[in-house]
Design a protein around this motif. Sequence first.
Motif, PDB file in Angstrom:
ATOM      1  N   ASP A  53      -3.496  27.937 -18.219  1.00  0.00           N
ATOM      2  CA  ASP A  53      -2.939  26.582 -18.196  1.00  0.00           C
ATOM      3  C   ASP A  53      -3.857  25.589 -17.489  1.00  0.00           C
ATOM      4  O   ASP A  53      -3.971  24.442 -17.914  1.00  0.00           O
ATOM      5  CB  ASP A  53      -1.566  26.573 -17.513  1.00  0.00           C
ATOM      6  CG  ASP A  53      -0.478  27.218 -18.361  1.00  0.00           C
ATOM      7  OD1 ASP A  53      -0.731  27.527 -19.542  1.00  0.00           O
ATOM      8  OD2 ASP A  53       0.624  27.416 -17.819  1.00  0.00           O
ATOM      9  N   VAL A  54      -4.507  26.008 -16.408  1.00  0.00           N
ATOM     10  CA  VAL A  54      -5.341  25.087 -15.627  1.00  0.00           C
ATOM     11  C   VAL A  54      -6.698  24.857 -16.283  1.00  0.00           C
ATOM     12  O   VAL A  54      -7.157  23.722 -16.416  1.00  0.00           O
ATOM     13  CB  VAL A  54      -5.510  25.581 -14.177  1.00  0.00           C
ATOM     14  CG1 VAL A  54      -6.521  24.726 -13.421  1.00  0.00           C
ATOM     15  CG2 VAL A  54      -4.168  25.575 -13.438  1.00  0.00           C
TER      16      VAL A  54
ATOM     17  N   SER B  40      -7.754  17.886 -12.794  1.00  0.00           N
ATOM     18  CA  SER B  40      -7.810  19.337 -12.586  1.00  0.00           C
ATOM     19  C   SER B  40      -6.998  19.736 -11.364  1.00  0.00           C
ATOM     20  O   SER B  40      -6.268  20.736 -11.401  1.00  0.00           O
ATOM     21  CB  SER B  40      -9.263  19.787 -12.430  1.00  0.00           C
ATOM     22  OG  SER B  40      -9.973  19.545 -13.626  1.00  0.00           O
TER      23      SER B  40
ATOM     24  N   LYS C  47      -3.347  19.810 -12.262  1.00  0.00           N
ATOM     25  CA  LYS C  47      -2.994  21.014 -13.015  1.00  0.00           C
ATOM     26  C   LYS C  47      -2.890  22.220 -12.094  1.00  0.00           C
ATOM     27  O   LYS C  47      -1.986  23.046 -12.239  1.00  0.00           O
ATOM     28  CB  LYS C  47      -4.027  21.297 -14.097  1.00  0.00           C
ATOM     29  CG  LYS C  47      -3.894  20.468 -15.329  1.00  0.00           C
ATOM     30  CD  LYS C  47      -4.915  20.956 -16.344  1.00  0.00           C
ATOM     31  CE  LYS C  47      -4.832  20.220 -17.636  1.00  0.00           C
ATOM     32  NZ  LYS C  47      -5.840  20.716 -18.587  1.00  0.00           N
TER      33      LYS C  47
ATOM     34  N   ASN D 116       0.695  24.221 -11.394  1.00  0.00           N
ATOM     35  CA  ASN D 116       0.791  25.614 -11.853  1.00  0.00           C
ATOM     36  C   ASN D 116       0.846  26.613 -10.704  1.00  0.00           C
ATOM     37  O   ASN D 116       0.600  27.801 -10.902  1.00  0.00           O
ATOM     38  CB  ASN D 116      -0.365  25.923 -12.801  1.00  0.00           C
ATOM     39  CG  ASN D 116      -0.134  25.319 -14.162  1.00  0.00           C
ATOM     40  OD1 ASN D 116       0.605  25.879 -14.962  1.00  0.00           O
ATOM     41  ND2 ASN D 116      -0.721  24.159 -14.426  1.00  0.00           N
TER      42      ASN D 116
END
Length: 131
Positions: A23-24, A86, A89, A93
């Motif tokens: 996901d990241v 970034s 994210k 997460n």
Amino acid sequence: MGRVIHFEIHVDDMDRAKKFYGDVFDWKFEDWSDYAGSPYFGVVTGDEESLGINGALMKRKSLPPELNQALNGYACTIGVGDYDASEDKILQNGGKVALPKYALPGMAWQGYYLDTEGNIFGIHQPDENAK
């Protein structure tokens, strides 16, 4: 001259780690567990024409690192195009800030984070205007 050609990230929960890094950073995973003889997923970090290396997620075989202990190993730094996006994210997460964003003057933005497995990694956005 020796060159780093592969990395391994030790994880407690393979699915959680794959979700975090997928996901990241949009990493892709290949199941190499049969070959390795234990849970082991190859990590594809980009296309073959791009600078960088691929690696793996492997099942941790000991206790995870303690928070705030000295680093015992290598910290991988991942190049990103937008530092702040970034970081968002990472935090969304389940990652945590280990060392906040700072400037490498005239070169880049850098910072360090904890993944969902307690491992430290860095992100790096080139920017000659960083100060």
